[in-house]
Every structure is written in C-alpha cells, then in structure tokens.
Design an enzyme around this catalytic site. Structure first.
Site, PDB file in Angstrom:
ATOM      1  N   LYS A   3       0.842  -1.201   0.000  1.00  0.00           N
ATOM      2  CA  LYS A   3       0.000   0.000   0.000  1.00  0.00           C
ATOM      3  C   LYS A   3       0.878   1.252   0.000  1.00  0.00           C
ATOM      4  CE  LYS A   3      -0.347  -0.417   5.034  1.00  0.00           C
ATOM      5  NZ  LYS A   3      -1.147  -0.944   6.134  1.00  0.00           N
ATOM      6  N   TYR A 228      14.913  30.472   7.540  1.00  0.00           N
ATOM      7  CA  TYR A 228      13.656  31.123   7.929  1.00  0.00           C
ATOM      8  C   TYR A 228      13.534  31.230   9.447  1.00  0.00           C
ATOM      9  CZ  TYR A 228      11.763  30.742   3.217  1.00  0.00           C
ATOM     10  OH  TYR A 228      11.533  30.874   1.870  1.00  0.00           O
TER      11      TYR A 228
END
Ligand SMILES: *Cc1c(COP(=O)(O)O)cnc(C)c1O
Length: 335
Positions: A3, A228
């Site tokens: 999956k 940042y």
C-alpha cells in the site's frame, strides 16, 4: 504489503520483485491502488483491497478481479448483492476487529455470518484476517488478548470454511512468535527495513539510502543565523553546506535543528528550519579538504536509519518512507 506506493518506495519496482521471490498475495489500501497494481503483476497474483469496497464500486472491483476486505456489515451486504447480481463467486476477505478499534466485523457479527450459509456462499471468503494494535510492544497485554480472540473465531470460521486462509500478523506481529503466524503473514515495514522490534537492535537490513546534492558551501566569517525565522545559528569560523531537498521532498520539517546528515561516516547536524527545497547542515566537523569538496550529504543510510530519522522528527519510520518525495532520482539496486 505494498500500500501507499509500497511505503513510498515505488510499487512498480517493489511488487514485481516480491512476485519474483514467490509472493502471490498483495495488499493495498484502495481500489485505485489495486487497479494500478493489477497492471504490474501476472494474473495469478491475488490483490486485496484493505479498505474494502465503497458503495457503488462493487461491480468494478469484482470485474477487475480485485478482492475486497469486507470490514463491516454494510460492505458484506453490498458485496453479496453485487456477486449475486453478477452471478460470479468473486472472492472476498473477511476482517474482524479483535482489538485494534478501527476496521472490521465484531466477533458477534462474524458468528452471525457463519450462521448464514447462503450469504457466505455469495461472499466466497478466501481469507479471514485481523490486525494487531500493539505488536511493536511485545509486553503489551492487548497482543495476547487479540491472539486469543482471533484464534477462537478462526477455529469457528475454519469449521464452516475448511479452506480459508487465516492471517493476523503484520511485521511486528511476526516477531511476537509462531503462535501469531497462522497461514499467512502480512509484512510491510519489515520488508522496507523499518525495525519491527523497536526495543531491540534491528534484525533486518537497511533498504533505503538517500543522499542530497550539495549546492553551496559557505565559510562563516562572523556569527550568523541560518534560514527562515533565523532559527539556526552558525558560529564564526564554522562551515555550512546548503543541500537541495526540503520538506517538499518529504524531509520532515519537524526534524529542523535536530536531525542530521552523514558524510563518510561523520555526522553533520542540520541547522535552521528545513525549507521547501533546501536543507542546511553544519559541516564544520569534517576535515579539510573534504569539507570544501563534498558533493552529497546522506540523510538516510545504514547508520542513520529510517527509525533514527523518525525519532528526530518525533514520528515513526513508516512516515519517513511514505513521505519520500517524487523529485528524487531513484535507483534500484539488485542485491
Ligand atoms: C499496513 C498493514 C499491515 C502491514 O503492517 P506493517 O506494520 O507495515 O508490517 C498489515 N495488515 C494490515 C491490515 C495493514 O493495514
């Protein structure tokens, strides 16, 4: 278990490799994943959809030869109606909730089904499964409780359906011992190198290596902040590398200022917040001339494991792998 694009590693490569190793039962989460997988595998592979079948999609599922995991009574009824209407005994998987508290029929609902031979005939169950909640904590009492309940129901199911395949264990469940194995085990994480026994050393090999290209090296002249929010700090005299690869590539931002990379076995800490497309590293620990020449920084390898990266980000290895981005150049090695 393939999956989520084989846990982020690329189902188009992983599934055929597993087939070549002899695997014939493949589990995915959604019908769309199942359709895609069907095109990758020979016809004798059985593709099982773990979330079951959504209302209105039953016919498409049956005609595509996909096997739904029926996880509640509504799905049981709609699958039976669909198979009766089509007149084909399309197989299904029955899932019981033995303590996970997520998807699955209750023990009472399973027993109710067993008392309805006509309904069972329409459902044509080929497998009876359940899923463990705490298998990665071997001492957790829920493991034994789930095993007892599943074993009891499995015996009742088998008495009615002698050929049914029984399955309980995910990766960590396999390591709880043979009592948990039944007929078929469903490893995902362990196939991809995640430690199934977090309390013990990983008995499995690392599968993934990830390197980021260095795009700039900077010799810091005076103390400065990095990135940042000015959240990182570099001292004067330090050396910093900016590597390409950021949170848009699945480098989990939560490991900002905590994670690290590795160059030739030397750890180089991440500095500052991870940006969308780049990540900064303090490479001062590397000797010259190496540190002025580095081309790549490894951020996952056999020392800096998926599990360790996950700890830096406050998550689990599964999320590290399923987050791996689509911009990486991927190379698959035959072992
Ligand atoms: C994902 C999943 C697995 C595989 O679990 P791992 O811990 O990755 O081995 C097994 N069974 C079910 C029902 C799952 O959803």
């Amino acid at each position: 278990m393939v999956k989520a694009d084989a846990y982020g590693l690329g189902v188009a490569k992983v599934a055929p490799a597993l087939y070549r190793e002899g695997c014939r039962d493949f589990f995915v989460a959604t019908q769309a994943e199942g359709v895609r997988l069907g095109a990758l595998l020979p016809d004798d592979a059985r593709i099982i959809i773990l979330s079951g079948v959504r209302p209105g999609r039953e016919k498409e599922c049956a005609l595509a030869g996909l096997v739904p995991t029926l996880v509640n009574t509504a799905q049981v009824q709609s699958w039976a109606s669909c198979c009766r209407a089509l007149g084909i005994p399309a197989p299904s998987v029955l899932k019981m909730d033995s303590g996970m508290g997520r998807l699955g029929l209750s023990a009472r609902e399973v027993r109710g089904l067993l008392a309805q031979p006509e309904l069972l005939k329409a459902l044509n169950p080929c497998m009876f499964i359940s899923h463990l909640a705490c298998a990665d904590e071997p001492a957790h009492p829920l493991n034994q409780q789930q095993l007892s309940l599943f074993s009891a129901l499995a015996a009742e199911v088998r008495a009615v359906l002698p050929d049914i395949v029984l399955s309980l264990a995910n990766s960590s469940g396999i390591f709880l011992g043979e009592a948990y194995h039944f007929d078929l085990v469903r490893p995902g994480a362990a196939l991809y190198g995640i430690n199934p026994e977090p309390e013990n050393p990983n008995p499995l090999c690392a599968v993934v290596q990830l390197s980021l290209p260095v795009i700039q090296i900077r010799h810091v002249e005076k103390d400065c902040t990095v990135g940042y929010g000015a959240a990182g700090k570099m001292p004067a005299g330090g050396v910093m590398a900016v590597a390409r690869g950021g949170y848009a590539d699945g480098l989990l931002r939560a490991q900002s200022n905590r994670g690290s990379g590795e160059v030739a076995g030397v750890r180089v800490p991440m500095v500052g917040t991870i940006s969308m497309d780049s990540t900064m590293f303090d490479i001062s620990a590397l000797p010259e001339p190496q540190r002025s020449e580095i081309k790549e920084i490894e951020v996952i390898n056999r020392n800096l494991t998926v599990d360790e990266v996950a700890r830096h980000a406050g998550t689990i290895g599964y999320e590290v792998l399923t987050s791996l981005g689509s911009r990486y150049f991927r190379r698959y090695l035959k072992t």
